[in-house]
Design a protein around this motif. Sequence first.
Motif, mmCIF file in Angstrom:
data_model
loop_
_atom_site.group_PDB
_atom_site.id
_atom_site.type_symbol
_atom_site.label_atom_id
_atom_site.label_comp_id
_atom_site.label_asym_id
_atom_site.label_seq_id
_atom_site.Cartn_x
_atom_site.Cartn_y
_atom_site.Cartn_z
ATOM 1 N N GLU A 368 0.833 -1.207 0.000
ATOM 2 C CA GLU A 368 0.000 0.000 0.000
ATOM 3 C C GLU A 368 0.865 1.253 0.000
ATOM 4 O O GLU A 368 0.562 2.232 -0.702
ATOM 5 N N TRP A 369 1.960 1.240 0.807
ATOM 6 C CA TRP A 369 2.851 2.413 0.812
ATOM 7 C C TRP A 369 3.472 2.608 -0.566
ATOM 8 O O TRP A 369 3.537 3.725 -1.078
ATOM 9 N N GLU A 371 2.417 1.588 -3.564
ATOM 10 C CA GLU A 371 1.437 2.023 -4.565
ATOM 11 C C GLU A 371 1.101 3.503 -4.381
ATOM 12 O O GLU A 371 0.957 4.247 -5.362
ATOM 13 N N ALA A 372 0.963 3.955 -3.129
ATOM 14 C CA ALA A 372 0.693 5.368 -2.874
ATOM 15 C C ALA A 372 1.874 6.230 -3.308
ATOM 16 O O ALA A 372 1.691 7.311 -3.901
ATOM 17 N N TRP A 373 3.074 5.775 -2.986
ATOM 18 C CA TRP A 373 4.276 6.532 -3.409
ATOM 19 C C TRP A 373 4.360 6.610 -4.925
ATOM 20 O O TRP A 373 4.643 7.675 -5.495
ATOM 21 N N LYS A 375 1.973 6.367 -7.136
ATOM 22 C CA LYS A 375 0.917 7.236 -7.658
ATOM 23 C C LYS A 375 1.283 8.700 -7.488
ATOM 24 O O LYS A 375 1.115 9.519 -8.409
ATOM 25 N N GLU A 376 1.824 9.057 -6.315
ATOM 26 C CA GLU A 376 2.219 10.439 -6.059
ATOM 27 C C GLU A 376 3.404 10.835 -6.939
ATOM 28 O O GLU A 376 3.456 11.964 -7.464
#
Length: 386
Positions: A368-369, A371-373, A375-376
Motif C-alpha cells: 500500500e505504501w 502504490e501510494a508513493w 501514484k504520487e
Amino acid sequence: MLIDDSKLSLMHLQDLLEKEVGCIQVVGTFTDPLQAIEQARSLLPEVVFLDINMPDISGLEVSEQLQGLDHSPEIVFVTGYDEYAVDAFELNALDYIIKPVQLTRLKKTIDRLQKRITKAHEDVRRWKTSLFSIQCFRSLAFHIPNQEPNEIKWRTVKSRELFLYLLHNRNKMIDKESLIELLWHDCDENKGGTLLYTTIYLIRQTLKSHGLKTIEIKKSNMDRGYKLTIDSATIDVEEWEAHIKNLPPLSHSSIDVYEKVLAMYAGDYLGEYDYLWAEYERERLCRMWLQLAKKMSRFYLEQGRVLEATMVNERVQLLYPLEEDSYMILMQLYASLDNNTAVKNQYKLLNTRWEQELNSLPSIYITEWYEAWKKETDKRNFPNRD
C-alpha cells in the motif's frame, strides 16, 4: 613408556631404545595396560609404545584413555598384525610398527617423534605468549593477534561437529549416551562407543598438532562423559555479547562505540554448519544483533542522518535478506532522496525474494505504501496525465 602383554617384546624394545637408539629414557614397562594408564598420570611420558592386540583391552582403547590425561603422550602402535594399520592411522598415531621391531625402522620413528615434539613445543610457546581468540561467528577459526586466522582441517566431519558441540557446551560434562545419540544414533551402543572414543582421540590429536593445548577435553571420573575447558583464550561470541550488555546509552558521543559493536558481528553463529543443536543460539544472537541495528537505525533517522541510516539497513539486508522492515525503511530513505529507481529496485527485490524463498507476497502495508508513493510520484512527473 612401553605397554605390551608380552614380556619378551617389552625387553626387546627397551634394549633397542636405550642401548641402540640412545637419547631415550624408558620410564616404565607394563604388561597390564590399566596399570600403565594409572602410572602415566605421574610418569608423564612423551611417547607410549603400545601393543594393539591385548587380551583384556584393545590398544586402540588404551590410546584413547591416555589421550584423556592432562599430559597426553604421542602414541606409537607396535603389533604383529597389520590389519590394524588403518585404524591406527585414523587415530592420527605418530607411527605404526610391525613386530619384530627392526632397528632401522625404529630410528625413523624416533626421528619423526623428535620433529613432532620440537614443533609442539614451538606451537605451545607461540600460543601461550598470545591471548588467542576462538572464532565462532560464521565458521570456526583460531586467531593470534597480528596473524592470519588458523582454520583447522579436521580429519572427519564428525570430529569437527563433536568439537564444536563440546565447545558450545563448554565447562559442562556431557554424558556419552547423549553424544552417541547426537552423532551416531543409527549405531548400536558398542559401535557408537567405539566411534565416540576414536573421534575424541582425533580431536585431541588435532588440537595438539596445532599447539592448542590450552583447550582440553576431560573425561568424567566414572568414565561417563566428556567436558571441554578453555584456558588463556577468548571466544568472539562471548566477547561480543559482553560488549552488547555494557553499551552506554545511545547518543552522539557513544554512536561510534555502537558502530564498532555492530561490525564485530561477522555472520551467524556457526552459520556455515547446518547443526540443528546450534539453531537456538544462532537465532538468539541474530535477534540481539537485529535489535541493535534497528536501534541505531531509529537514532540515525531521528537525527536526520540519512546516509548512516541507509548503511545500517543495507547491512541488515545483506545479512538477513528476509528481514522485511529493512526494505520498507530503505524505500522510504531512497524516496526522501528522490532516488526513484532505488525505491523501485527495492520493491522489486522484496517481491522476488518473497516469492522465491517464501512463496508469498510482502506485507500489505508495504504494498500500500509503495502504490501510494508510485501514484504520487507519477502525478508529480506527469501532471497532465489523466
